[in-house]
Design an enzyme around this catalytic site. Structure first.
Site, short mmCIF file in Angstrom:
data_model
loop_
_atom_site.label_atom_id
_atom_site.label_comp_id
_atom_site.label_asym_id
_atom_site.label_seq_id
_atom_site.Cartn_x
_atom_site.Cartn_y
_atom_site.Cartn_z
N GLN B 88 41.15 41.82 45.03
CA GLN B 88 41.46 42.86 44.06
C GLN B 88 41.02 44.16 44.71
OE1 GLN B 88 39.24 40.37 41.33
NE2 GLN B 88 40.88 40.61 39.84
N HIS B 99 33.06 46.83 46.82
CA HIS B 99 32.75 46.30 48.15
C HIS B 99 33.82 45.22 48.40
CE1 HIS B 99 29.38 44.40 50.91
NE2 HIS B 99 30.56 44.41 51.49
N HIS B 101 36.03 42.23 48.89
CA HIS B 101 35.70 40.79 48.89
C HIS B 101 36.93 39.94 48.65
CE1 HIS B 101 35.02 42.36 44.79
NE2 HIS B 101 35.35 41.18 44.33
N HIS B 103 38.28 36.46 47.38
CA HIS B 103 37.98 35.25 46.60
C HIS B 103 38.63 34.06 47.29
CE1 HIS B 103 36.62 37.22 42.79
NE2 HIS B 103 37.40 38.20 43.21
#
Lengths: 194, 194
Positions: B88, B99, B101, B103
């Site tokens: 996202q 930050h 990331h 998933h």
């Protein structure tokens, strides 16, 4: 208008050459038949493999450097403020074409407010609209049908009519692909990729 | 049990050192406070930047080679058949911690049959359960509260009681991180990464 590349580019079992707007030795980016939102595009490795873990290190690196370059241009030209970047890696994760592909979907504030909010993109991605395999299969069947009809009519109508019967969506996609290729080139020239 | 790394690892403004199960010079992988499904983990660049396009080429390459290595081990040890891999990228795409990331969510046939089918993972990802920032913020507040309570009780109770009051979730996460680190090492030893 010729396609960007002379190579025949395949996405799974489908020929998508006219939809391609960016190509590298290991990856390519293509515009969508039915984008979920304007600017929804895909990035795939050129080698047809179903799973992310089938990719070599070089393919992984190229796929995501390409995804980054494409996402930069897509965000700029579609005036987006964010992006959904997603891989459905395997059938049980919703993958519909057995060829690794990264979805890039440009997002704006409240762009899906009337469809349920920011989260609404995910059910859309999973819904029939997101079922690339089904859509591309339907397009292939439509093309075959139109080709048969065109061949049937060729005896009775001048050639121009046959050309007018070409699927409009294909042309639209090719126009968009051409435009995006030019915009990618601008970003490259401006050093936005460095 | 010491954490995997002596470095203090930050995910956004949160210290997540005990959740880390894999670390490279440019990336790290962490277990989740509230996994959406068993084995739901995150991979982040070590440098704290909000957007995918903020990453250098070296960071992009390392992030996704790490994502690939982690996803291989996660799929194996959680007996999964597929993976959702998603970023996202920006607030308007649902990002809750500024930050970058990735998933990684392991999937199985019909794993969400009772929650609406394969697609159900996406509303979950966007729901409160997926709001990492909120959860981590709550945990920080809980930790502060427990620390204050522990300090208050230290005068009245033996030390062991204070230790027993440590948040169990933290220990669970660290155990899972340790286990995953060992499983990653096995795959590395077996040459599954080559």
């Amino acid at each position: 208008m010729p396609p960007l590349t002379r190579d025949v580019v395949r996405f799974g079992s489908f020929v998508v050459t006219s939809q391609v707007f960016h190509i590298t030795p290991l990856s390519f980016a293509l515009v969508n038949l039915k984008p979920l939102l304007p600017g929804h595009v895909l990035v795939s490795p050129r080698r047809i493999v179903p799973r992310f873990n089938d990719l070599s290190a070089a393919e992984v690196q190229d796929l995501f450097l390409t995804t980054q370059r494409v996402s930069r241009t897509i965000e700029r030209v579609f005036n987006a403020t964010a992006l959904n970047i997603a891989i459905q890696d395997g059938v049980d994760a919703g993958q519909s074409v057995p060829h690794v592909h990264t979805h890039i979907i440009p997002r704006k504030t409240d762009d899906l407010e009337d469809r349920g909010g920011t989260d609404a993109i995910y059910p859309m991605l999973e819904s029939e609209d997101g079922n690339l395999g089904k859509q591309l299969g339907e397009r292939e069947r439509e093309k075959e049908k139109e080709k048969a009809e065109a061949e049937d009519q060729r005896a009775h109508f001048p050639r121009v009519d046959v050309d007018e019967r070409l699927p409009r969506s294909e042309e639209e996609m090719q126009k968009e692909a051409q435009w995006l290729a030019e915009e990618m080139a601008k970003d490259e020239k401006d050093g936005r990729f460095s």
